[in-house]
Design a protein around this motif. Structure first.
Motif, PDB file in Angstrom:
ATOM      1  N   TYR A 157      -2.516   4.774  -6.468  1.00 36.87           N
ATOM      2  CA  TYR A 157      -1.267   4.434  -7.350  1.00 36.87           C
ATOM      3  C   TYR A 157      -1.148   5.511  -8.170  1.00 36.87           C
ATOM      4  O   TYR A 157       0.012   6.102  -8.240  1.00 36.87           O
ATOM      5  N   ASP A 158      -1.995   6.058  -8.881  1.00 39.33           N
ATOM      6  CA  ASP A 158      -1.910   7.418  -9.676  1.00 39.33           C
ATOM      7  C   ASP A 158      -1.558   8.497  -8.709  1.00 39.33           C
ATOM      8  O   ASP A 158      -0.644   9.343  -9.143  1.00 39.33           O
ATOM      9  N   GLY A 159      -2.098   8.666  -7.531  1.00 43.31           N
ATOM     10  CA  GLY A 159      -1.638   9.864  -6.648  1.00 43.31           C
ATOM     11  C   GLY A 159      -0.173   9.745  -6.281  1.00 43.31           C
ATOM     12  O   GLY A 159       0.490  10.821  -6.555  1.00 43.31           O
ATOM     13  N   ASP A 183      -0.397  -6.572  -8.505  1.00 44.94           N
ATOM     14  CA  ASP A 183      -0.119  -5.440  -9.873  1.00 44.94           C
ATOM     15  C   ASP A 183       0.266  -4.030  -9.176  1.00 44.94           C
ATOM     16  O   ASP A 183       1.259  -3.531  -9.911  1.00 44.94           O
ATOM     17  N   PHE A 184      -0.333  -3.722  -8.231  1.00 44.83           N
ATOM     18  CA  PHE A 184       0.253  -2.538  -7.727  1.00 44.83           C
ATOM     19  C   PHE A 184       1.528  -2.241  -7.201  1.00 44.83           C
ATOM     20  O   PHE A 184       2.396  -1.164  -7.634  1.00 44.83           O
ATOM     21  N   LEU A 185       2.084  -3.405  -6.665  1.00 49.13           N
ATOM     22  CA  LEU A 185       3.179  -3.355  -6.010  1.00 49.13           C
ATOM     23  C   LEU A 185       4.386  -3.447  -7.095  1.00 49.13           C
ATOM     24  O   LEU A 185       5.326  -2.763  -7.103  1.00 49.13           O
ATOM     25  N   GLU A 186       4.139  -4.477  -7.991  1.00 48.11           N
ATOM     26  CA  GLU A 186       4.922  -4.616  -9.182  1.00 48.11           C
ATOM     27  C   GLU A 186       5.297  -3.318  -9.915  1.00 48.11           C
ATOM     28  O   GLU A 186       6.277  -2.978 -10.305  1.00 48.11           O
ATOM     29  N   ALA A 187       4.109  -2.733 -10.478  1.00 48.94           N
ATOM     30  CA  ALA A 187       4.125  -1.435 -11.147  1.00 48.94           C
ATOM     31  C   ALA A 187       5.033  -0.260 -10.400  1.00 48.94           C
ATOM     32  O   ALA A 187       5.700   0.572 -10.769  1.00 48.94           O
ATOM     33  N   TRP A 188       4.467  -0.184  -8.920  1.00 49.14           N
ATOM     34  CA  TRP A 188       5.065   0.873  -8.127  1.00 49.14           C
ATOM     35  C   TRP A 188       6.554   0.718  -7.970  1.00 49.14           C
ATOM     36  O   TRP A 188       7.374   1.530  -7.883  1.00 49.14           O
ATOM     37  N   ASN A 245       9.210   3.389  -8.885  1.00 50.99           N
ATOM     38  CA  ASN A 245      10.029   4.147  -7.798  1.00 50.99           C
ATOM     39  C   ASN A 245      11.569   3.874  -7.889  1.00 50.99           C
ATOM     40  O   ASN A 245      12.265   4.451  -7.206  1.00 50.99           O
ATOM     41  N   ARG A 246      12.052   2.997  -8.966  1.00 50.20           N
ATOM     42  CA  ARG A 246      13.291   2.666  -8.923  1.00 50.20           C
ATOM     43  C   ARG A 246      14.050   3.859  -9.140  1.00 50.20           C
ATOM     44  O   ARG A 246      15.308   3.955  -8.507  1.00 50.20           O
ATOM     45  N   PHE A 247      13.642   4.647 -10.075  1.00 47.25           N
ATOM     46  CA  PHE A 247      14.569   6.091 -10.406  1.00 47.25           C
ATOM     47  C   PHE A 247      13.910   7.133  -9.506  1.00 47.25           C
ATOM     48  O   PHE A 247      14.179   8.486  -9.774  1.00 47.25           O
ATOM     49  N   ARG A 248      12.852   7.237  -8.449  1.00 47.94           N
ATOM     50  CA  ARG A 248      12.436   8.190  -7.529  1.00 47.94           C
ATOM     51  C   ARG A 248      12.963   7.788  -6.177  1.00 47.94           C
ATOM     52  O   ARG A 248      13.157   8.840  -5.456  1.00 47.94           O
ATOM     53  N   ARG A 249      13.098   6.666  -5.768  1.00 41.38           N
ATOM     54  CA  ARG A 249      13.612   6.138  -4.194  1.00 41.38           C
ATOM     55  C   ARG A 249      12.897   6.983  -3.214  1.00 41.38           C
ATOM     56  O   ARG A 249      13.544   7.255  -2.144  1.00 41.38           O
ATOM     57  N   VAL A 250      11.509   7.150  -3.400  1.00 40.43           N
ATOM     58  CA  VAL A 250      10.823   7.652  -2.285  1.00 40.43           C
ATOM     59  C   VAL A 250      10.361   6.695  -1.303  1.00 40.43           C
ATOM     60  O   VAL A 250      10.007   5.421  -1.574  1.00 40.43           O
ATOM     61  N   MET A 251      10.556   7.024  -0.235  1.00 38.40           N
ATOM     62  CA  MET A 251       9.919   6.145   0.876  1.00 38.40           C
ATOM     63  C   MET A 251       8.552   6.341   1.302  1.00 38.40           C
ATOM     64  O   MET A 251       8.194   7.632   1.396  1.00 38.40           O
ATOM     65  N   VAL A 252       7.701   5.485   1.241  1.00 42.70           N
ATOM     66  CA  VAL A 252       6.242   5.647   1.466  1.00 42.70           C
ATOM     67  C   VAL A 252       6.050   5.188   2.878  1.00 42.70           C
ATOM     68  O   VAL A 252       6.424   3.927   3.208  1.00 42.70           O
ATOM     69  N   CYS A 253       5.349   6.147   3.577  1.00 40.41           N
ATOM     70  CA  CYS A 253       5.035   5.421   5.189  1.00 40.41           C
ATOM     71  C   CYS A 253       3.531   5.485   5.246  1.00 40.41           C
ATOM     72  O   CYS A 253       2.815   6.530   5.177  1.00 40.41           O
ATOM     73  N   PRO A 254       2.844   4.464   5.096  1.00 43.29           N
ATOM     74  CA  PRO A 254       1.298   4.077   4.981  1.00 43.29           C
ATOM     75  C   PRO A 254       0.960   4.148   6.333  1.00 43.29           C
ATOM     76  O   PRO A 254       1.272   3.783   7.366  1.00 43.29           O
ATOM     77  N   VAL A 255      -0.299   4.865   6.757  1.00 38.06           N
ATOM     78  CA  VAL A 255      -1.208   4.853   7.803  1.00 38.06           C
ATOM     79  C   VAL A 255      -2.550   4.536   7.538  1.00 38.06           C
ATOM     80  O   VAL A 255      -3.254   5.010   6.556  1.00 38.06           O
ATOM     81  N   MET A 256      -2.841   3.325   8.016  1.00 37.00           N
ATOM     82  CA  MET A 256      -4.312   2.901   7.758  1.00 37.00           C
ATOM     83  C   MET A 256      -5.116   3.127   8.916  1.00 37.00           C
ATOM     84  O   MET A 256      -4.803   3.060  10.152  1.00 37.00           O
ATOM     85  N   LEU A 270      -1.770  -4.457   1.401  1.00 30.66           N
ATOM     86  CA  LEU A 270      -1.034  -3.684   0.543  1.00 30.66           C
ATOM     87  C   LEU A 270      -0.215  -2.629   1.410  1.00 30.66           C
ATOM     88  O   LEU A 270       0.887  -2.233   0.884  1.00 30.66           O
ATOM     89  N   MET A 271      -0.773  -2.024   2.020  1.00 25.56           N
ATOM     90  CA  MET A 271      -0.090  -1.138   3.036  1.00 25.56           C
ATOM     91  C   MET A 271       1.268  -1.411   3.713  1.00 25.56           C
ATOM     92  O   MET A 271       2.056  -0.805   3.537  1.00 25.56           O
ATOM     93  N   LYS A 272       1.050  -2.468   4.310  1.00 20.50           N
ATOM     94  CA  LYS A 272       2.484  -3.158   4.741  1.00 20.50           C
ATOM     95  C   LYS A 272       3.571  -3.341   3.759  1.00 20.50           C
ATOM     96  O   LYS A 272       4.617  -3.209   3.966  1.00 20.50           O
ATOM     97  N   ALA A 273       2.984  -4.036   2.562  1.00 19.48           N
ATOM     98  CA  ALA A 273       3.853  -4.467   1.587  1.00 19.48           C
ATOM     99  C   ALA A 273       4.361  -3.020   1.121  1.00 19.48           C
ATOM    100  O   ALA A 273       5.629  -3.268   0.543  1.00 19.48           O
ATOM    101  N   LEU A 274       3.528  -1.961   0.826  1.00 21.84           N
ATOM    102  CA  LEU A 274       4.129  -0.734   0.311  1.00 21.84           C
ATOM    103  C   LEU A 274       5.172  -0.244   1.103  1.00 21.84           C
ATOM    104  O   LEU A 274       6.220   0.184   0.766  1.00 21.84           O
TER     105      LEU A 274
END
Length: 563
Positions: free
Chosen positions: A482-484, A515-520, A524-535, A545-549
Motif C-alpha cells: 500500500y505504501d509503495g 482496509d487496503f482496498l477502501e483506502a486505496w 486513487n480517486r485523484f490519481r486515476r492510476v491503473m494497477v496491473c498486479p502479477v502474482m 486482494l490482487m484481483k480486487a486491486l
C-alpha cells in the motif's frame, strides 16, 4: 425463592464474565508489551490478532487498551485499533467508551498519531456525544491531519449543530477545509450551499475546491452546473476538475436556460475528454458510464482515435463494451466502423454490472485485437507510455516457485520476465522501477529504492541498465504494497503501475484486504492510476486482494503459477 435464585445466578454469571474479560484483557496487554519490546516484528500477526480480540470484548476496559494502541509504532496496529473502537458503537458502555476515547485519545497533545486515530475512531462510532471535543480539535489542533480527521468525524457522527464551525474552516489553506466541505454535504446543510459554491471556485486548498463540489452534488444544489462549468474551464489544478467531471452525472439544472441539464452536462463531458490532464479524461470516461446516456456512445467513439497510443484507449474501449455489449479490442477503427454501420438500429439496454478488471490467467482478456502496444509484462499488454514497475523483492521471493517452475526461485523468474519485457518496451515510452521495503527490526524502518529519480526514456542503454539494476537488487525485508503504491503514484505522469508480488502484503499501513482496498480507492480517486498486479508462484488463497486491486482500477491481473 425461584426469582431470588435466578437473580443470584444472573449476577454470578455477570461477575464471572467480567472476571474472564479482565483476565483476557490482562493477557492481551502482556502480549502487546512483549511484541512491543522484541527486537523483531516477526510476531506482528500476533499483535494484530491481539488488537482484534480487544474489539470483540466490547467493554470500557478493552477500549482503554485500544486507545493506547492508537499511538502504536506500527501503522497497521493504529488503523486496526481505530476500526475496533468504531465497532463498539453497539456496546452497553458506549457513552463511557466515547468519553474516554475523546479525553484520553483526542486530547493527547503529545502524540499526533493517537489524536488522529482517536478522531477517526469517534467518526466510526458515530460519536455525536463527542461533538464538542471534535469541534475543539477541528478548530485548534496544531496538526492539519488531526483537524481534517476531526472534520470528517463530525460529518460521520451526524453532528448537525456544528455546521457553523465547519463553515468557518472552509477558507483554511490545508486539507481540513476539504473535509469540512464534505462534512457539510454529509450533514445535508442546505444553508451552506452558498459558502460551498464560493469555496468550490476560490478555496485556498485544492481539497476545499474539490470537496466543495462533492458537497454541492450531495445537496443537489441548483448551482452545481454553473460551478462545474467554471471549474472545468478555469481551474488550474486537475484534481478539482476531476471532482467537477464526476459531478456532471448529478447535474439536473442548467445555469443559463439554453439547454437541458443533461445536455449541458454532456457538453461539459465532451470538453473534459480533451482536457490536457490525462487524469481528467479518465474521469470523464467513468462519468460517461455513470450517466448511461446513448449520446455518450457518440462522444466515446469520437474520443477513441485521440486515446490511441495511451492507456486511455483501455478506459474508452471498456466503456464502449458496456454500452454496446461488444468486445472489439483496442483499435479505434473496429469500434468506429461497427458503430457507423449499426448506429441507426441500436437501442440502449439497462446498465450492466461490471468488475472493471481483466483476469488474464483465466482467459478473460479482450477477444478483439489489441492494437499497437509498448510490449507486455507476464502477458499483460502495455498500452501506457508513462508507467512504473513496483516489485515486491521481500525475503519470500527467494523461495522456490510452483508447477513446472517448482524449485526455481521466484526472484529469478521475475528478473527473467522483466528482461523479456524491457527488450520489447517501445522507444516512445517512459518508465521507472521501484522497490518498497520494511525492515524486520523494531522500530520499523521503511524505505523506497528506485532505478532512477523520475521516469526515463526507454532507450536501449537505459533498458540494459534497468535489467542490470533489477538483477542486482537484493531480496530482503518485507513488502508494504500500500505504501509503495501511494509513494510511486505521487508522480502525476505515471498512469499505470505493474505490481509484482508473491502474495499478499506482509507489512505497511494496510495489510487487511478490506482496509487496503477502501483506502486505496479513496487515495486513487485523484490519481486515476491503473494497477496491473502479477502474482507469482503463490497459491490461489492469496489472489483475492490482487484481483480486487485490478478490478478497482480497471487493470489487468495475471497469476503466474509456473504451469
Amino acid at each position: 425463592m425461584r426469582m431470588s435464585a435466578l437473580i443470584a445466578a444472573v449476577l454470578f454469571a455477570l461477575v464471572l464474565r467480567e472476571g474472564f474479560a479482565a483476565d483476557a484483557i490482562e493477557e492481551i496487554r502482556k502480549d502487546l508489551e512483549r511484541t512491543g519490546k522484541s527486537g523483531y516484528v516477526s510476531d506482528q500477526r500476533e499483535r494484530e490478532r491481539a488488537v482484534r480480540k480487544l474489539g470483540s470484548l466490547n467493554s470500557l476496559e478493552a477500549a482503554r487498551l485500544l486507545v493506547e494502541c492508537l499511538g502504536d509504532p506500527l501503522p497497521q496496529i493504529r488503523a486496526i485499533a481505530a476500526k475496533m473502537l468504531g465497532r463498539m458503537k453497539g456496546s452497553l458502555e458506549y457513552p463511557a467508551i466515547v468519553e474516554y476515547t475523546a479525553k484520553a485519545g483526542l486530547c493527547d497533545y503529545a502524540c499526533e498519531e493517537r489524536r488522529l486515530h482517536a478522531a477517526a475512531a469517534l467518526g466510526l462510532m458515530r460519536a455525536g456525544p463527542a461533538a464538542d471535543q471534535l469541534v475543539r480539535a477541528y478548530g485548534s489542533d496544531n496538526s492539519p491531519r488531526v483537524r481534517a480527521a476531526a472534520a470528517r468525524a463530525l460529518g460521520l457522527a451526524g453532528a448537525g449543530g456544528c455546521a457553523k464551525a465547519l463553515q468557518q474552516g472552509l477558507s483554511r489553506g490545508d486539507e481540513s477545509a476539504g473535509q469540512a466541505a464534505l462534512a457539510l454535504g454529509r450533514l445535508s446543510c442546505r444553508d451552506a450551499a452558498e459558502p460551498l459554491a464560493r469555496a468550490a471556485l476560490a478555496g485556498r486548498h485544492w481539497t476545499a475546491r474539490a470537496h466543495a463540489i462533492d458537497a454541492l452534488s450531495m445537496l443537489k444544489s441548483p448551482d452545481l452546473g454553473a460551478v462545474c462549468r467554471e471549474c472545468i474551464g478555469k481551474e488550474k489544478d486537475f484534481r478539482p476538475r476531476i471532482a467537477a467531471v464526476e459531478a456532471l452525472a448529478s447535474v439536473r439544472e442548467m445555469p443559463d436556460g439554453e439547454a437541458s441539464g443533461r445536455e449541458f452536462a454532456l457538453q461539459l463531458l465532451e470538453k473534459a475528454l480533451s482536457d490536457k490532464a490525462w487524469q481528467v479524461a479518465a474521469a470523464a470516461v467513468e462519468t460517461a458510464i455513470e450517466m448511461w446516456d446513448p449520446k455518450c456512445i457518440d462522444i466515446l467513439v469520437a474520443f477513441l482515435p485521440k486515446a490511441e497510443g495511451s492507456r486511455l484507449i483501455i478506459d474508452a474501449a471498456r466503456a464502449l463494451e458496456l454500452y454496446l455489449g461488444k468486445d472489439m479490442g483496442y483499435i479505434s477503427q473496429s469500434w468506429t466502423g461497427w458503430w457507423s454501420s449499426n448506429r441507426g438500429n441500436f437501442k440502449l439496454g439497462s446498465k450492466p454490472g461490471r468488475d472493471g478488471g481483466r483476469n488474464l490467467d483465466k482467459g478473460s482478456g479482450a477477444s478483439g485485437e489489441k492494437g499497437p502496444t509498448e510490449g507486455e509484462f507476464f502477458s499483460i499488454p502495455i498500452f501506457s507510455r508513462s508507467f512504473a514497475f513496483l516489485f515486491d523483492f521481500s525475503g519470500s521471493m527467494s523461495f522456490g516457485s510452483l508447477g513446472k517452475d517448482r524449485g526455481v526461485p521466484k526472484i529469478d523468474i521475475a528478473r527473467n520476465r522483466f528482461d523479456e519485457c524491457a527488450r520489447k518496451i517501445g522507444w516512445k515510452s517512459f518508465f521507472n522501477i521501484y522497490i518498497c521495503r520494511e525492515d524486520f527490526k523494531w522500530p520499523i524502518k521503511r524505505w523506497m529504492e528506485s532505478f532512477q529519480n523520475d521516469l526515463v526514456p526507454a532507450s536501449p542503454a537505459i533498458k540494459s541498465a534497468a535489467s542490470k539494476w533489477v538483477h542486482e537488487a537484493e531480496v530482503k525485508g518485507r513488502g508494504p504494497f500500500y505504501d509503495g503504491l501511494v509513494q510511486v503514484t505521487e508522480n502525476p505522469r505515471i498512469d499505470t503501475v505493474f505490481l509484482l508480488a508473491d502474495g499478499t502484503p506482509s507489512s505497511g499501513t494496510y495489510v487487511d484486504r478490506e482496509d487496503f482496498l477502501e483506502a486505496w480507492v479513496a487515495e486513487n480517486r485523484f490519481r486515476r492510476v491503473m494497477v496491473c498486479p502479477v502474482m507469482i508462484g503463490s497459491s490461489g488463497t492469496n489472489a483475492g486482494l490482487m484481483k480486487a486491486l485490478a478490478q478497482a482500477t480497471g487493470g489487468f491481473y495475471m497469476h503466474h503459477k509456473g504451469e
